[in-house]
Design a protein around this motif. Structure first.
Motif, PDB file in Angstrom:
ATOM      1  N   LEU A  57       0.962  -1.037  -0.082  1.00 26.87           N
ATOM      2  CA  LEU A  57       0.007  -0.078   0.003  1.00 26.87           C
ATOM      3  C   LEU A  57       0.849   1.304  -0.141  1.00 26.87           C
ATOM      4  O   LEU A  57       0.623   2.224  -0.496  1.00 26.87           O
ATOM      5  CB  LEU A  57      -0.868   0.070   1.027  1.00 26.87           C
ATOM      6  N   THR A  58       1.980   0.990   0.727  1.00 22.16           N
ATOM      7  CA  THR A  58       2.799   2.340   0.894  1.00 22.16           C
ATOM      8  C   THR A  58       4.453   1.857   0.502  1.00 22.16           C
ATOM      9  O   THR A  58       4.666   0.496   0.521  1.00 22.16           O
ATOM     10  CB  THR A  58       2.874   3.074   2.239  1.00 22.16           C
ATOM     11  N   ASP A  59       5.198   2.641   0.552  1.00 20.64           N
ATOM     12  CA  ASP A  59       6.732   2.122   0.345  1.00 20.64           C
ATOM     13  C   ASP A  59       7.474   1.752   1.646  1.00 20.64           C
ATOM     14  O   ASP A  59       8.518   1.709   1.817  1.00 20.64           O
ATOM     15  CB  ASP A  59       7.388   3.631   0.022  1.00 20.64           C
ATOM     16  N   SER A  60       6.602   1.756   2.722  1.00 15.12           N
ATOM     17  CA  SER A  60       7.340   1.398   4.239  1.00 15.12           C
ATOM     18  C   SER A  60       7.496  -0.005   4.102  1.00 15.12           C
ATOM     19  O   SER A  60       7.051  -0.921   3.405  1.00 15.12           O
ATOM     20  CB  SER A  60       5.992   1.539   5.235  1.00 15.12           C
ATOM     21  N   LYS A  61       8.414  -0.318   4.912  1.00 15.94           N
ATOM     22  CA  LYS A  61       9.073  -1.787   5.097  1.00 15.94           C
ATOM     23  C   LYS A  61       8.010  -2.594   5.675  1.00 15.94           C
ATOM     24  O   LYS A  61       7.811  -3.649   5.474  1.00 15.94           O
ATOM     25  CB  LYS A  61      10.206  -1.693   6.106  1.00 15.94           C
ATOM     26  N   GLU A  62       7.066  -1.858   6.670  1.00 17.78           N
ATOM     27  CA  GLU A  62       5.791  -2.647   7.356  1.00 17.78           C
ATOM     28  C   GLU A  62       4.871  -3.381   6.232  1.00 17.78           C
ATOM     29  O   GLU A  62       4.580  -4.466   6.022  1.00 17.78           O
ATOM     30  CB  GLU A  62       5.200  -1.937   8.184  1.00 17.78           C
ATOM     31  N   ASP A  63       4.482  -2.462   5.300  1.00 23.44           N
ATOM     32  CA  ASP A  63       3.605  -2.874   4.066  1.00 23.44           C
ATOM     33  C   ASP A  63       4.302  -3.767   3.079  1.00 23.44           C
ATOM     34  O   ASP A  63       3.720  -4.859   2.590  1.00 23.44           O
ATOM     35  CB  ASP A  63       3.092  -1.540   3.307  1.00 23.44           C
ATOM     36  N   ALA A  64       5.680  -3.541   2.980  1.00 24.11           N
ATOM     37  CA  ALA A  64       6.349  -4.622   2.136  1.00 24.11           C
ATOM     38  C   ALA A  64       6.383  -5.979   2.800  1.00 24.11           C
ATOM     39  O   ALA A  64       6.339  -7.088   2.206  1.00 24.11           O
ATOM     40  CB  ALA A  64       7.650  -4.221   1.833  1.00 24.11           C
ATOM     41  N   LEU A  65       6.713  -5.942   4.149  1.00 24.66           N
ATOM     42  CA  LEU A  65       6.817  -7.405   4.910  1.00 24.66           C
ATOM     43  C   LEU A  65       5.165  -8.089   4.565  1.00 24.66           C
ATOM     44  O   LEU A  65       4.871  -9.185   4.686  1.00 24.66           O
ATOM     45  CB  LEU A  65       7.157  -7.069   6.084  1.00 24.66           C
ATOM     46  N   ALA A  66       4.078  -7.055   5.000  1.00 28.33           N
ATOM     47  CA  ALA A  66       2.917  -7.578   4.923  1.00 28.33           C
ATOM     48  C   ALA A  66       2.360  -8.170   3.538  1.00 28.33           C
ATOM     49  O   ALA A  66       1.585  -9.055   3.454  1.00 28.33           O
ATOM     50  CB  ALA A  66       1.747  -6.341   5.132  1.00 28.33           C
ATOM     51  N   THR A  67       2.917  -7.643   2.530  1.00 22.08           N
ATOM     52  CA  THR A  67       2.691  -8.048   1.157  1.00 22.08           C
ATOM     53  C   THR A  67       3.201  -9.484   1.073  1.00 22.08           C
ATOM     54  O   THR A  67       2.668 -10.440   0.449  1.00 22.08           O
ATOM     55  CB  THR A  67       3.287  -7.162   0.229  1.00 22.08           C
ATOM     56  N   GLN A  68       4.598  -9.798   1.429  1.00 25.36           N
ATOM     57  CA  GLN A  68       4.848 -11.095   1.455  1.00 25.36           C
ATOM     58  C   GLN A  68       4.263 -11.816   2.469  1.00 25.36           C
ATOM     59  O   GLN A  68       3.867 -13.132   2.112  1.00 25.36           O
ATOM     60  CB  GLN A  68       6.482 -11.163   2.021  1.00 25.36           C
ATOM     61  N   ARG A  69       3.485 -11.591   3.566  1.00 24.04           N
ATOM     62  CA  ARG A  69       3.012 -12.154   4.366  1.00 24.04           C
ATOM     63  C   ARG A  69       1.496 -12.628   3.588  1.00 24.04           C
ATOM     64  O   ARG A  69       0.990 -13.871   3.605  1.00 24.04           O
ATOM     65  CB  ARG A  69       2.588 -11.724   5.659  1.00 24.04           C
ATOM     66  N   ALA A  70       1.047 -11.803   2.859  1.00 22.70           N
ATOM     67  CA  ALA A  70      -0.170 -11.836   2.125  1.00 22.70           C
ATOM     68  C   ALA A  70      -0.109 -13.092   0.998  1.00 22.70           C
ATOM     69  O   ALA A  70      -0.926 -13.874   0.874  1.00 22.70           O
ATOM     70  CB  ALA A  70      -0.683 -10.773   1.301  1.00 22.70           C
ATOM     71  N   ASN A  71       1.301 -12.947   0.468  1.00 20.21           N
ATOM     72  CA  ASN A  71       1.394 -13.971  -0.585  1.00 20.21           C
ATOM     73  C   ASN A  71       1.605 -15.379   0.050  1.00 20.21           C
ATOM     74  O   ASN A  71       1.252 -16.399  -0.404  1.00 20.21           O
ATOM     75  CB  ASN A  71       2.840 -13.608  -1.353  1.00 20.21           C
ATOM     76  N   ASP A  72       2.343 -15.301   1.045  1.00 17.37           N
ATOM     77  CA  ASP A  72       2.367 -16.804   2.020  1.00 17.37           C
ATOM     78  C   ASP A  72       1.069 -17.178   2.357  1.00 17.37           C
ATOM     79  O   ASP A  72       1.006 -18.370   2.249  1.00 17.37           O
ATOM     80  CB  ASP A  72       3.265 -16.446   3.092  1.00 17.37           C
ATOM     81  N   PHE A  73       0.412 -16.359   2.738  1.00 21.03           N
ATOM     82  CA  PHE A  73      -0.968 -17.066   3.302  1.00 21.03           C
ATOM     83  C   PHE A  73      -1.902 -17.243   2.001  1.00 21.03           C
ATOM     84  O   PHE A  73      -2.885 -18.320   2.319  1.00 21.03           O
ATOM     85  CB  PHE A  73      -1.810 -15.953   4.256  1.00 21.03           C
ATOM     86  N   LEU A  74      -1.880 -16.613   1.101  1.00 24.42           N
ATOM     87  CA  LEU A  74      -2.807 -16.957  -0.093  1.00 24.42           C
ATOM     88  C   LEU A  74      -2.087 -17.950  -0.966  1.00 24.42           C
ATOM     89  O   LEU A  74      -2.852 -19.020  -1.337  1.00 24.42           O
ATOM     90  CB  LEU A  74      -3.019 -15.898  -1.122  1.00 24.42           C
ATOM     91  N   ILE A  75      -0.756 -17.855  -1.564  1.00 24.81           N
ATOM     92  CA  ILE A  75      -0.284 -18.878  -2.604  1.00 24.81           C
ATOM     93  C   ILE A  75       0.430 -19.741  -1.731  1.00 24.81           C
ATOM     94  O   ILE A  75       0.233 -21.104  -1.882  1.00 24.81           O
ATOM     95  CB  ILE A  75       0.531 -18.032  -3.530  1.00 24.81           C
ATOM     96  N   GLY A  76       1.372 -19.425  -0.718  1.00 26.41           N
ATOM     97  CA  GLY A  76       2.418 -20.229  -0.095  1.00 26.41           C
ATOM     98  C   GLY A  76       1.332 -21.356   0.765  1.00 26.41           C
ATOM     99  O   GLY A  76       2.107 -22.210   0.822  1.00 26.41           O
ATOM    100  N   TRP A  77       0.096 -21.136   1.138  1.00 25.53           N
ATOM    101  CA  TRP A  77      -0.558 -22.060   1.882  1.00 25.53           C
ATOM    102  C   TRP A  77      -0.598 -23.345   1.010  1.00 25.53           C
ATOM    103  O   TRP A  77      -0.516 -24.314   1.707  1.00 25.53           O
ATOM    104  CB  TRP A  77      -2.043 -21.597   1.953  1.00 25.53           C
ATOM    105  N   PHE A  78      -0.600 -23.367  -0.136  1.00 27.90           N
ATOM    106  CA  PHE A  78      -0.731 -24.670  -0.983  1.00 27.90           C
ATOM    107  C   PHE A  78       0.566 -24.990  -1.990  1.00 27.90           C
ATOM    108  O   PHE A  78       0.871 -26.010  -1.662  1.00 27.90           O
ATOM    109  CB  PHE A  78      -2.341 -24.593  -2.091  1.00 27.90           C
ATOM    110  N   LEU A  79       1.074 -23.721  -2.161  1.00 33.33           N
ATOM    111  CA  LEU A  79       2.082 -24.179  -3.169  1.00 33.33           C
ATOM    112  C   LEU A  79       3.485 -24.579  -2.258  1.00 33.33           C
ATOM    113  O   LEU A  79       4.323 -25.293  -2.623  1.00 33.33           O
ATOM    114  CB  LEU A  79       2.724 -22.963  -3.904  1.00 33.33           C
ATOM    115  N   ASP A  80       3.598 -23.853  -0.911  1.00 28.13           N
ATOM    116  CA  ASP A  80       4.828 -24.447  -0.211  1.00 28.13           C
ATOM    117  C   ASP A  80       4.813 -25.837  -0.085  1.00 28.13           C
ATOM    118  O   ASP A  80       5.750 -26.693   0.216  1.00 28.13           O
ATOM    119  CB  ASP A  80       4.828 -23.562   1.005  1.00 28.13           C
TER     120      ASP A  80
END
Length: 511
Positions: free
Chosen positions: A272-295
């Motif tokens: 959402l922003t250039d912040s480190k927190e939002d960048a980490l949140a984006t990776q968490r979102a990917n892990d929870f949506l995509i990584g949930w099954f692909l990992d």
């Protein structure tokens, strides 16, 4: 007030998507720019088009139960597009367009009415006839075994996907399909969008089988546990998938020479922003949506952050299960429509009771600022998803099984926004291929204006308009069908249309 459910976010995203179209740089391309063995097709699913819900021995699925209880705005798939009776006409329409492949799902309760036990001769006959009709027109069948429509009998008997018994029943069902159809079907996906199914059905409770618990799900939650059941259902889906893959590889693959995989839903998440927190949140979102099954499929375990945040509520694989699940795919199916911004919401971790969305500690949509929500429907989002899969998961073979533009269901055949969408996304796909993505097929959603999970017949994605008021349910090809046909038959496309803007944000690193 509870946080918005994943399906609520999806409804908002699709509603916004209906009015936004983006294009690439307007480059010209044709079918000849793609590899000769690349497959272009379109798709539907059983409950969304077949109809004949109570004919020839078919019994209700949980999707029937959901719609008859008022889900999807009170619409049902009892008749749908009547594809069950009109499949020959529909296959001819596919041939007219020049489709190279058609993806459809099998109705488990049409083939095995009680979910287990005897096979229905009429159900067997229908799918054999459909497959043979496709092949007679040179159209390659791609089959999904499960698309939100578990036999109600199994849901009633032991709770369906929240019980480990489902693994055996699904494997037996898959065995019937491989045995009866595998001599002609080379591409199988076991479960369609298990990430959406687990969240909508077991956390939010706004899709079948409508299990949830306050305060996370719907107000009228009467059964379920939103904190645990999404993870439990997903775990059993992965075990059932892996069991079916092992069966296929041991018993059928060498002789039938086919391929099998799983199909996930994927947003392109953007900070959402250039912040480190939002960048980490984006990776968490990917892990929870995509990584949930692909990992689990690639690495044998759930993502570390999921195990940390969900704790004992997410099941663990035994060493034997991890070994079976890891590598249990020949390809990955991807359903993709749009991007979504993601912001950090780590404060959720302080909550005593959490569901999946709280565990992810992200805010995909701020419901207090819906008017300012930005969800981009632009072709680089597909490129971004394919880049993510290439860099994080070792560039697995990919089939894009759903990609399309939502519009209101009406009789206008001039669906120009859908044409612009397809034109742009296929160009984006070509860019991804040129960057090394191992994508092997692209399927538009959908071939017909079908019953849609979120709003019945109010919206549509079809290449063909279906006149629901006509007793014959006559089909009419839209502008998008003609455009796709021109492209498939070799015409150079790519308009470079003026006035349609593509906005490409800075993407978070995938490392």
């Amino acid at each position: 007030m509870s946080s918005p459910s994943f399906l609520q976010l999806l409804v908002v995203s699709l509603a916004i998507a209906g009015g936004i179209v983006g294009v690439c740089n307007g480059g010209k391309y044709s079918r000849d720019d793609f590899p000769t063995n690349f497959i272009f097709g379109s798709g539907t699913s059983a409950y969304q088009v077949e109809g004949a819900a109570m004919e020839d021995g078919r019994t209700p699925s949980i999707w029937d139960t959901f719609t008859h209880a008022g889900g999807a705005g009170g619409a049902t798939g009892d008749i749908a597009c009547d594809h069950y009776h009109k499949y020959k006409e529909d296959v001819q329409l596919m041939a007219n367009i020049g489709l190279e492949a058609y993806r459809f799902s099998i109705s488990w309760s049409r083939l095995i009415p009680n979910g287990r036990g005897p096979v229905s001769p009429k159900g067997l006959q229908f799918y054999n006839s459909l497959i043979n009709e496709l092949l007679s027109h040179g159209i390659q069948p791609h089959v999904a075994l499960f698309n939100f429509d578990l036999p109600q009998a199994l849901e009633d008997k032991y709770g369906g996907w929240i019980r480990r018994k489902i693994v055996k029943d699904f494997t037996v069902y898959a065995d019937v399909c491989f045995r009866e159809f595998g001599d002609r079907v080379q591409y199988w996906s076991t479960v369609n969008e298990p990430n959406v199914y687990a969240l909508g059905g077991y956390d939010a409770g706004d899709t079948p089988p409508q299990r949830c618990s306050p305060p996370f799900g719907k107000v009228n939650c009467t059964r379920g546990n939103s904190s645990t059941e999404p993870y439990l259902a997903a775990h059993h889906i992965l075990l059932a998938h892996a069991s079916a893959v092992r069966l296929y590889r041991e018993k059928y693959q060498e002789k039938q020479r086919g391929f099998i995989g799983l199909c996930i839903y994927a947003f392109l998440y953007i900070p959402l922003t250039d912040s480190k927190e939002d960048a980490l949140a984006t990776q968490r979102a990917n892990d929870f949506l995509i990584g949930w099954f692909l990992d689990p499929l690639v690495f044998g375990e759930y993502p570390r952050i999921m195990k940390e945040n969900a704790g004992s509520r997410i099941p663990r694989f035994t060493k034997a299960e991890s070994k079976i699940v890891k590598g249990a795919f020949d390809f990955i199916g991807v359903n993709h429509y749009m991007a979504m911004h993601v912001g950090d919401n780590s404060s959720n971790m302080a909550l005593e009771h959490r569901d999946y969305l709280a565990d992810s500690a992200t805010t995909p949509v701020d419901t207090k600022r819906l008017m300012s929500l930005e969800v981009f429907i632009t072709p680089w989002t597909l490129e971004g998803v394919l880049k993510y899969l290439k860099e994080v998961y070792g560039n697995p073979p990919i089939f894009i099984y759903e990609n399309g533009q939502r519009m209101l269901h009406n009789s206008s055949l001039e669906d120009t926004p859908r044409v612009k969408y397809m034109e742009a996304y296929i160009e984006g796909l070509l860019n991804a291929l040129r960057s090394g993505s191992d994508t092997r097929g692209y399927f538009t959603w959908s071939f017909l204006d079908a019953f849609e999970l979120l709003d019945g017949y109010k919206s549509s994605y079809g290449l063909h308009y279906v006149d629901m008021e006509d007793p014959e349910m006559k089909r009419y090809p839209k502008l998008s069908a003609h455009w796709y046909s021109d492209f498939l038959k070799g015409k150079t496309v790519g308009s470079g249309s003026k006035g349609l803007v593509s906005v490409t944000p800075k993407l978070v690193s995938f490392q």
